[in-house]
Design an enzyme around this catalytic site. Structure first.
Site, short mmCIF file in Angstrom:
data_model
loop_
_atom_site.label_atom_id
_atom_site.label_comp_id
_atom_site.label_asym_id
_atom_site.label_seq_id
_atom_site.Cartn_x
_atom_site.Cartn_y
_atom_site.Cartn_z
CB CYS A 238 -4.39 2.46 -23.73
SG CYS A 238 -4.71 0.59 -24.56
CB CYS B 141 -2.39 -0.46 -22.90
SG CYS B 141 -2.32 -0.10 -24.58
#
Length: 324
Positions: free
Chosen positions: A79, A82
């Site tokens: 991700c 993230c």
């Protein structure tokens, strides 16, 4: 663990208010137990950011949240957002100096937790305060927004639960802080759980009676007092036609019962200031028994929201001005 959402936006979720009151009592029990066992010592800055998995969730998040808000960062290696958000959260965890702990959960390795929190995409950030889950935000967020959200979280934790955070000692050894003690079951837990289950099932009469049973033995029990106020409110609005109630209130501003019914609906719908303001205006317009009925209903609604809520404090002052 089945998380329950609790809003910080000003909307009153009655189930969440009930859960908050119960959680506060259990948090106080846990802190007292930890103090008796010598817990609550200083932690290292390294203890403010922890990796958590399903096996350790009960200990590292739920139990820890009786001492300090735990912010959960759901992330994954693949991700990209993230990778932008996580370092900001880690830095702020240290900067806030023990006012919250950051728990990092890898969703690829902990699918069950992801499902239990109902997460549809990452990054997703939640908090757990005194065992209660609060959704904070999803997706990458700017630092200003994150700070504002964290400030709100810290305020809620302090005002509703009395959680002032952890003492941080830069010289402390990492992992030196003790885990919170297990909370012993209270004498009325079974009865209170039965009342909560009745509420969840829509059995308002059963919930009212269950709370009254607790109060018969323990008149000052805060969980039962709050639960009874909520159950009675929900029982009153069952079967009402909201459109007709609001029409009656608009057509008859001096009708005490019309304003009382509309205020109940306002509060159930999360319109706290509207409910309070409506009844305070009705106090000004009415006299005698009607005024007393409006005043008593307003005091009952104060019990539902909670005495420490700033909206209740402001409404109490406005009520005093209206009466005197």
């Amino acid at each position: 663990m089945q998380p329950r959402n609790m809003s910080m936006s000003g909307v009153v979720d009655l189930a969440a208010v009930k859960a908050a009151q119960e959680a506060r009592a259990k948090a106080e029990q846990a802190r007292a137990a930890a103090a008796r066992q010598g817990g609550g010592g200083a932690v290292s800055p390294a203890d403010l950011v922890i990796d958590v998995d399903e096996a350790g969730f009960e200990r590292d998040v739920l139990q820890r949240s009786t001492e300090v808000p735990v912010v959960i960062d759901f992330w994954a290696e693949w991700c990209q957002p993230c990778k932008q958000l996580s370092p900001v959260l880690e830095r702020l965890a240290v900067e806030y100096n023990g006012r919250f702990v950051l728990a990092k959960i890898d969703v690829d390795a902990n699918q069950m937790l992801m499902q239990q929190f109902g997460i549809q995409g990452i990054p997703a950030v939640f908090a757990v305060v005194a065992g209660q889950a609060l959704p904070l935000f999803q997706g990458a967020a700017g630092e200003a927004q994150i700070r504002q959200t964290l400030d709100q979280l810290v305020t809620v934790a302090e005002q509703r639960f009395g959680l002032t955070g952890l003492t941080v000692d830069p010289e402390a050894e990492p992992g030196g802080g003790q885990a919170p003690a297990e909370v012993p079951a209270g004498p009325y837990d079974a009865a209170l759980n039965a009342a909560a289950q009745a509420l969840d099932a829509g059995d308002m009469g059963g919930a009212v009676q269950a709370y009254k049973n607790v109060l018969a033995d323990d008149p000052g029990n805060p969980e039962a007092k709050l639960g009874l106020a909520q159950a009675e409110l929900l029982q009153r609005v069952q079967g009402l036609d909201p459109q007709q109630v609001r029409k009656d209130a608009a057509d008859r501003p001096a009708d005490a019962q019309a304003q009382i019914a509309a205020a109940d609906l306002d509060l159930v719908g999360g319109h706290v200031e509207d409910a309070f303001g409506r009844l305070i205006d009705a106090v000004r317009r009415t006299a005698g028994d009607d005024r007393d009925a409006v005043r008593l209903r307003l005091l009952e609604l104060f019990e539902v929201v909670g005495a420490e809520d700033p909206r209740v404090t402001a409404a109490r002052r406005a009520l005093a001005r209206a009466l005197f």
